[in-house]
Design a protein around this motif. Structure first.
Motif, PDB file in Angstrom:
ATOM      1  N   ALA C 102       0.839  -1.194   0.000  1.00 32.98           N
ATOM      2  CA  ALA C 102       0.000   0.000   0.000  1.00 32.98           C
ATOM      3  C   ALA C 102       0.877   1.248   0.000  1.00 32.98           C
ATOM      4  O   ALA C 102       0.645   2.192  -0.766  1.00 32.98           O
ATOM      5  CB  ALA C 102      -0.915  -0.013   1.212  1.00 32.98           C
ATOM      6  N   LEU C 103       1.912   1.226   0.851  1.00 34.60           N
ATOM      7  CA  LEU C 103       2.785   2.397   0.942  1.00 34.60           C
ATOM      8  C   LEU C 103       3.480   2.650  -0.389  1.00 34.60           C
ATOM      9  O   LEU C 103       3.541   3.780  -0.870  1.00 34.60           O
ATOM     10  CB  LEU C 103       3.809   2.172   2.055  1.00 34.60           C
ATOM     11  N   SER C 139       3.987   9.888   1.856  1.00 34.75           N
ATOM     12  CA  SER C 139       3.112   8.780   1.496  1.00 34.75           C
ATOM     13  C   SER C 139       2.446   8.212   2.741  1.00 34.75           C
ATOM     14  O   SER C 139       1.260   7.882   2.735  1.00 34.75           O
ATOM     15  CB  SER C 139       3.912   7.675   0.804  1.00 34.75           C
ATOM     16  N   TYR C 140       3.224   8.133   3.823  1.00 30.89           N
ATOM     17  CA  TYR C 140       2.657   7.590   5.042  1.00 30.89           C
ATOM     18  C   TYR C 140       1.545   8.498   5.559  1.00 30.89           C
ATOM     19  O   TYR C 140       0.495   8.027   6.008  1.00 30.89           O
ATOM     20  CB  TYR C 140       3.761   7.420   6.087  1.00 30.89           C
ATOM     21  N   VAL C 146      -6.330   8.460   4.668  1.00 30.30           N
ATOM     22  CA  VAL C 146      -7.393   7.542   4.262  1.00 30.30           C
ATOM     23  C   VAL C 146      -7.540   6.374   5.243  1.00 30.30           C
ATOM     24  O   VAL C 146      -8.178   5.370   4.939  1.00 30.30           O
ATOM     25  CB  VAL C 146      -7.178   7.011   2.823  1.00 30.30           C
ATOM     26  N   HIS C 147      -6.927   6.528   6.407  1.00 26.82           N
ATOM     27  CA  HIS C 147      -6.994   5.533   7.484  1.00 26.82           C
ATOM     28  C   HIS C 147      -6.512   4.162   7.054  1.00 26.82           C
ATOM     29  O   HIS C 147      -7.150   3.153   7.307  1.00 26.82           O
ATOM     30  CB  HIS C 147      -8.435   5.418   8.023  1.00 26.82           C
ATOM     31  N   LEU C 148      -5.399   4.119   6.369  1.00 28.66           N
ATOM     32  CA  LEU C 148      -4.863   2.823   5.943  1.00 28.66           C
ATOM     33  C   LEU C 148      -3.458   2.610   6.479  1.00 28.66           C
ATOM     34  O   LEU C 148      -2.755   1.724   6.026  1.00 28.66           O
ATOM     35  CB  LEU C 148      -4.847   2.732   4.410  1.00 28.66           C
ATOM     36  N   GLU C 149      -3.036   3.470   7.468  1.00 31.28           N
ATOM     37  CA  GLU C 149      -1.630   3.402   7.891  1.00 31.28           C
ATOM     38  C   GLU C 149      -1.250   2.023   8.433  1.00 31.28           C
ATOM     39  O   GLU C 149      -0.130   1.578   8.260  1.00 31.28           O
ATOM     40  CB  GLU C 149      -1.297   4.513   8.892  1.00 31.28           C
ATOM     41  N   GLU C 150      -2.223   1.330   9.032  1.00 31.21           N
ATOM     42  CA  GLU C 150      -1.849   0.016   9.569  1.00 31.21           C
ATOM     43  C   GLU C 150      -1.634  -1.022   8.467  1.00 31.21           C
ATOM     44  O   GLU C 150      -1.119  -2.103   8.707  1.00 31.21           O
ATOM     45  CB  GLU C 150      -2.894  -0.478  10.567  1.00 31.21           C
ATOM     46  N   TYR C 151      -2.057  -0.687   7.262  1.00 29.43           N
ATOM     47  CA  TYR C 151      -1.867  -1.626   6.150  1.00 29.43           C
ATOM     48  C   TYR C 151      -0.674  -1.245   5.283  1.00 29.43           C
ATOM     49  O   TYR C 151      -0.530  -1.744   4.181  1.00 29.43           O
ATOM     50  CB  TYR C 151      -3.116  -1.697   5.275  1.00 29.43           C
ATOM     51  N   LYS C 163     -11.134  -0.759   0.968  1.00 31.94           N
ATOM     52  CA  LYS C 163      -9.840  -0.159   1.319  1.00 31.94           C
ATOM     53  C   LYS C 163      -9.008   0.094   0.058  1.00 31.94           C
ATOM     54  O   LYS C 163      -8.254   1.057  -0.014  1.00 31.94           O
ATOM     55  CB  LYS C 163      -9.102  -1.053   2.295  1.00 31.94           C
ATOM     56  N   GLN C 164      -9.167  -0.795  -0.933  1.00 32.92           N
ATOM     57  CA  GLN C 164      -8.454  -0.570  -2.193  1.00 32.92           C
ATOM     58  C   GLN C 164      -8.907   0.740  -2.833  1.00 32.92           C
ATOM     59  O   GLN C 164      -8.109   1.487  -3.382  1.00 32.92           O
ATOM     60  CB  GLN C 164      -8.701  -1.732  -3.166  1.00 32.92           C
ATOM     61  N   ARG C 165     -10.216   1.011  -2.756  1.00 31.85           N
ATOM     62  CA  ARG C 165     -10.728   2.256  -3.330  1.00 31.85           C
ATOM     63  C   ARG C 165     -10.114   3.460  -2.623  1.00 31.85           C
ATOM     64  O   ARG C 165      -9.725   4.439  -3.249  1.00 31.85           O
ATOM     65  CB  ARG C 165     -12.254   2.306  -3.210  1.00 31.85           C
ATOM     66  N   ARG C 166     -10.028   3.371  -1.296  1.00 25.79           N
ATOM     67  CA  ARG C 166      -9.449   4.490  -0.543  1.00 25.79           C
ATOM     68  C   ARG C 166      -7.960   4.630  -0.854  1.00 25.79           C
ATOM     69  O   ARG C 166      -7.435   5.735  -0.953  1.00 25.79           O
ATOM     70  CB  ARG C 166      -9.662   4.275   0.958  1.00 25.79           C
ATOM     71  N   LEU C 167      -7.292   3.484  -1.040  1.00 21.00           N
ATOM     72  CA  LEU C 167      -5.864   3.534  -1.381  1.00 21.00           C
ATOM     73  C   LEU C 167      -5.663   4.224  -2.725  1.00 21.00           C
ATOM     74  O   LEU C 167      -4.726   4.996  -2.901  1.00 21.00           O
ATOM     75  CB  LEU C 167      -5.287   2.116  -1.408  1.00 21.00           C
TER      76      LEU C 167
END
Lengths: 321, 429, 264
Positions: C102-103, C139-140, C146-151, C163-167
């Motif tokens: 994701a990052l 990037s982080y 988009v609240h995906l930092e844990e991924y 989550k893919q859409r938000r990414l």
């Protein structure tokens, strides 16, 4: 067949030594080119059909042609030793070569391509290259790496007014190719399987939904394409008079060039492309230089792909986003 | 045929034996059918050898037996492997035994460094322990490592299938040979020039062809490679034609000329240095902004462009960098053999380099090194099987694509972590 | 009046003999959220493809410009240049780089705003290191947005659909756009995710001042967040205006519901 046995690198067609008037020379080149074009067409059809259906450059297709020629040679050798007459040998050699090439085409698809459906685009292509390398070496090790003489199976007859310009084997090759091309076109257009092929080529998912067995269609495509290559392989081997394990590589690339020139995926395109390539090569080697015989084809290939990748009859692909 | 796998995922005894079949009897029947099919298929070519001139026929019936037994056994293996692949599809990642060993070794710093030290020392003392013959083989192996790593940039990282890679190798080799013959230009001058020349050729070829789709690109590069070879063969006035150029100077060290034996040792160290340099460069590149762009380009060109990446420029960079290494390796090759001719630059050479990359693992530096060691050294030491070399390479390429697309060692990616204000990149398995 | 950041005039797009877009006019002003709606096959995605350089429009003008800059006509320029100018997009059928984390996906987005080249990569000099660090940091932060930092180190293909859409949105944001084009961002999301998405989009507009043009089928979402709506049907613009104006327009109702006797 005055040029039999000339051990040039591995020419598809060797020209006669006799040079008559300019017009005769021109006609000789023209018919030579027509013959070349016919063989390219027989091989190119296999490329274009497979590409049309599964979007794969079947790199091993040239090897199928080579295996067809070898099978033809083996049949001719066995039947010749048994004392069969020439024409019967030709017919039987073509039939057996067709059966074997078709079987090879079928098996190759099952082993090297079918498990890779849905894999990244590069994977089946690399697999195809591996298959091509494998088959060349398989034939080289099982048979020989030397050039083998191929008996002249096509009966000699005189063509009134054109003696010395066109040989009987050239006539036979061109005639057989025309018949095969017409038959294939009719089959694709009106045959049940032909229609299924066209449907699969346009939209595989949709074809599956309306009840077409895509696996059968793909197998049939390989079988038909391989059969055509085998016909070409036996005829040209008999015309030139020698074969080796490497003939499929160059012929394969040139036939592919023809398919691309006409527009890959298009059957009439492959025929047209093959004709243009055959004539171009014949005239270029006849009038410019024979040293660079293969360079002309490769250069043509590079130029078409750069300037008109869709070919003469191909459709410009639209990007799907 | 043998690969219509039924999705039977239950674990059973004799799983290997009856893989992909309902029962052992069914499996047996299918394998017999496969064996019969392959006996039919290979019958003319494997059994009959004709001599149409003397009208004699050589029947080799034993071959048929071997084919039958071989395909009977292999059909079990094939089905078993296919079934295993189906089962592993859902798992995120599975490591092979070699990878597991490497991962566990590199997770302990002491083990990692001592391993590297052992390999390093072994590489340094190799020419003094092994004979001239062994050293020579090792040099050509190292050349393939360098070539493989160069092609890996193009194929593995950027996903561009280049089948004419050997053309750039030829450009480097011929450039040195000709410059040396006509102008007495030395090896050390020519090495960087060869690199530059390779890069220029890469750009010249790449510029028009790189907008082509993947499979067309493969064919065009193949065509280009053949054109170069044919020109080398036919343009006799310049390239000396098929007979090639001989008497190329070996490299010197500060004006010191080595004897034959010492110069091979010297050549070995040059090649070792070049290889280490290559590994260093490729590692740096793949973990950089450019390297990421290559990977992205390989995965999805349209998304890549939508992210502002210039497709042509990025591809061109990969193509030119790949060609740079081929150019350098070409110079080294010419200096090592002191004789070159077009026969060294056929499509086969490209095919061997490609198989090094594919079998080793596309995008994986460690994989390519291992691939070159296995593919080049094994046939050299197992002379009996060297004639089967290309046969096995070809078959392995197919098998790798079908069963293990990631190759011997999968590509290892740098893992980026964010730690508050301080960021760092850490290497993980 | 604020000047438009995107101004599309009389754009037409022909495929062979078929006219997929017919003289469409559309504009987005700075800080606006504009929705483009219409029945399936109305030409919405084609419109996106035309203005982002994937297709070259047959005729018409596409003019863009960061507010304050002089506007620029971008018909037929390459997609990567469109992104460089400052228009970033997402895709209807998600197009992430599946085997990158994701990052890394977001890091790719920063490509056109960063510079280090081959030399920087090899020498790993101070400039390249600093830039690399900035890329990771930025990037982080976008992943946090988009609240995906844990991924962050999860492969993109292993993320759930929503989550893919938000990414994808985070990745587009990384290109530092002034206009974000979202192609059906809520497709396949559950109601809860849709609400989160709406807040995210509003946040992007309010915090970063980025204008947004979105294609969306979720009417509730479109009506509640858009400043203006454009309606396409069979490649023609049939209505535009505020949500109230559009939802009351008989032409729109007809396009969506069809006329009784037509549809049976």
């Amino acid at each position: 067949m005055n040029s039999r046995g000339q051990a040039a690198a591995c020419p598809l067609i060797v020209y006669g030594n006799r040079i008559g008037t300019l017009m005769e020379y021109f006609l000789e080149l023209f018919f030579g080119g027509l013959t070349r074009g016919s063989i390219y067409a027989l091989i190119a059809l296999g490329y274009t059909m497979v590409y049309g259906i599964i979007e794969l450059i079947n790199f091993a297709h040239g090897e199928i042609y080579m295996i067809g020629a070898f099978t033809g040679l083996i049949v001719a050798g066995v039947l010749g030793a048994l004392g069969f007459p020439g024409f019967a040998i030709l017919v039987l050699a073509v039939i057996v070569a067709v059966i074997y090439s078709a079987a090879y085409g079928f098996t190759i698809e099952k082993i090297a391509y079918k498990p890779l459906r849905g894999a990244p685009r590069l994977s089946p292509l690399i697999s195809a290259i591996g298959m091509s390398i494998f088959l060349q070496n398989y034939v080289m090790l099982a048979q020989t790496s030397d050039f083998l003489p191929f008996p002249s199976l096509i009966p000699e007859f005189k063509i009134p007014g054109l003696t010395g310009i066109i040989t009987s084997s050239e006539v036979v090759i061109v005639a057989v190719t025309v018949v095969v091309c017409v038959a294939l076109t009719l089959f694709i257009k009106y045959g049940k399987l032909g229609k299924a092929m066209r449907a699969t080529a346009q939209n595989r998912k949709m074809a599956q939904l309306v009840g077409i067995s895509v696996n059968t269609v793909i197998s049939a495509t390989f079988v038909i394409g391989s059969s055509l290559a085998a016909v070409g392989g036996v005829l040209i081997a008999s015309h030139i008079g020698q074969i080796n394990y490497y003939i499929g590589f160059i012929a394969g690339i040139k036939a592919f060039t023809a398919a691309v020139l006409g527009g890959i995926g298009s059957i009439p395109g492959a025929m047209l492309g093959a004709l243009i390539l055959g004539l171009t090569e014949a005239f270029a080697t006849g009038y410019v230089s024979s040293d660079y015989e293969d360079v002309f084809a490769f250069a043509l290939l590079v130029l078409i792909l750069i300037f008109r990748p869709a070919g003469i009859m191909g459709k410009q692909p639209t990007q799907k986003v | 045929m043998n690969n219509n796998i039924k999705a039977d995922k239950g674990k059973r005894p004799l799983a290997f034996f009856s893989a992909g079949c309902d029962s052992a009897a069914h499996a047996l029947r299918r394998s017999v059918l496969v064996a019969l099919w392959f006996m039919f298929l290979t019958f003319p070519i494997m059994v009959i050898k004709v001599d149409t001139v003397n009208k004699t026929i050589d029947w080799r019936w034993m071959n048929l037996l071997w084919i039958g037994i071989g395909s009977f056994v292999l059909s079990f293996v094939w089905r078993w492997l296919l079934e295993r692949k189906e089962l592993q599809k859902d798992q995120v990642s599975t490591e092979g035994p070699v990878e597991r060993l490497l991962t566990s070794a590199s997770s302990i710093p002491a083990a990692k460094w001592s391993l590297l030290a052992i390999v390093g020392i072994a590489a340094l003392v190799f020419p003094h322990l092994a004979g001239m013959y062994q050293t020579n083989i090792m040099i050509s192996c190292l050349t393939y490592v360098a070539l493989g790593l160069g092609l890996n940039i193009v194929v593995g990282l950027a996903g561009l299938l280049d089948l004419g890679y050997v053309a750039f190798y030829a450009v480097g080799a011929y450039a040195y040979a000709l410059m040396n013959m006509h102008f007495q230009i030395g090896f050390w001058t020519m090495l960087p020039l060869g690199a530059v020349l390779g890069a220029i050729c890469g750009i010249l070829l790449g510029f028009p062809v790189l907008r082509l789709r993947g499979d067309y690109l493969a064919i065009v590069t193949l065509g280009f490679g053949e054109i170069i070879r044919l020109v080398l063969e036919n343009w006799g006035e310049v390239t000396m034609g098929p007979s090639g150029i001989s008497g190329i100077d070996r490299p010197m060290l500060f004006g010191h000329k080595f004897g034959v034996f010492d110069s091979i040792t010297f050549m070995y160290y040059i090649m070792l240095g070049l290889m280490i340099l290559t590994i260093f460069f490729v590692n740096r590149l793949q973990n950089s902004r450019i390297g990421r762009a290559w990977l992205a380009l390989r995965e999805d060109e349209i998304a890549c462009q939508a992210m502002g990446i210039d497709r042509t420029k990025t591809k061109l960079m990969a193509f030119a960098l790949g060609a740079t290494w081929a150019g350098m390796a070409g110079v080294v090759f010419a200096a090592k053999t002191t004789f070159i001719n077009p026969a060294s630059f056929t499509f086969w050479e490209s095919a061997i380099i490609l198989s090094v990359v594919v079998i080793g693992g596309m995008g994986s530096v460690r994989g390519v090194i291992l691939g070159a060691l296995v593919l080049i050294l094994l046939p050299e030491y197992l002379r009996a099987f060297s004639e089967f070399r290309m046969l096995i390479f070809g078959a392995t390429m197919v098998l790798v694509m079908v069963f293990r697309p990631q190759g011997l060692i999968r590509a290892k990616r740098k893992v980026y972590t964010y730690m508050g204000r301080k960021t760092a990149g850490a290497e993980h398995g | 009046m604020v000047s438009p950041v995107l101004n599309v005039q009389d754009i037409c797009m022909d495929f062979g003999g078929i006219r997929a877009l017919d003289e469409v006019n559309l504009d987005v002003k700075a800080g606006e959220i504009v929705a483009l709606i219409g029945p399936n096959g109305a030409g919405k995605t084609t419109f996106f493809n035309c203005i982002t350089g994937i297709y070259k429009p047959t005729s018409g003008d596409v003019v863009v410009g960061r507010s304050g800059d002089s506007p620029r006509r971008i018909n037929g320029i390459k997609p990567n240049l469109v992104t460089e100018i400052g228009m970033a997009r997402t895709f209807q059928n998600i197009r992430l780089f599946p085997s990158m984390t994701a990052l890394e996906n977001v890091m790719i987005g920063t490509h056109c705003r960063t510079k280090s080249g081959i030399w920087g990569a090899i020498s790993h000099n101070r400039k390249a290191r600093v830039e690399e660090q900035e890329i990771i940091e930025r990037s982080y932060h976008l992943l946090e947005l988009v609240h995906l930092e844990e991924y962050a180190n999860e492969l993109a293909c292993n993320l759930p659909y929503g989550k893919q859409r938000r990414l994808e949105i985070a990745r587009a944001m990384a290109t530092d756009p002034f206009l974000l084009l979202l192609d059906e961002p809520a497709a396949g999301m559950n109601p809860h995710e849709t609400i989160e998405l709406k807040e995210l989009v509003l946040g992007i507009r309010d915090v970063y001042g980025i204008s947004i043009l979105l294609i969306e089928h979720d009417m509730k979402m479109v009506m509640s967040m858009s400043d203006r709506i454009f309606v396409l049907d069979y490649g023609r613009l049939i209505s535009h205006g505020t949500p109230q104006e559009v939802s009351g327009d008989p032409a729109v109702i007809k396009a969506y519901l069809g006329e009784g006797d037509d549809d049976v």
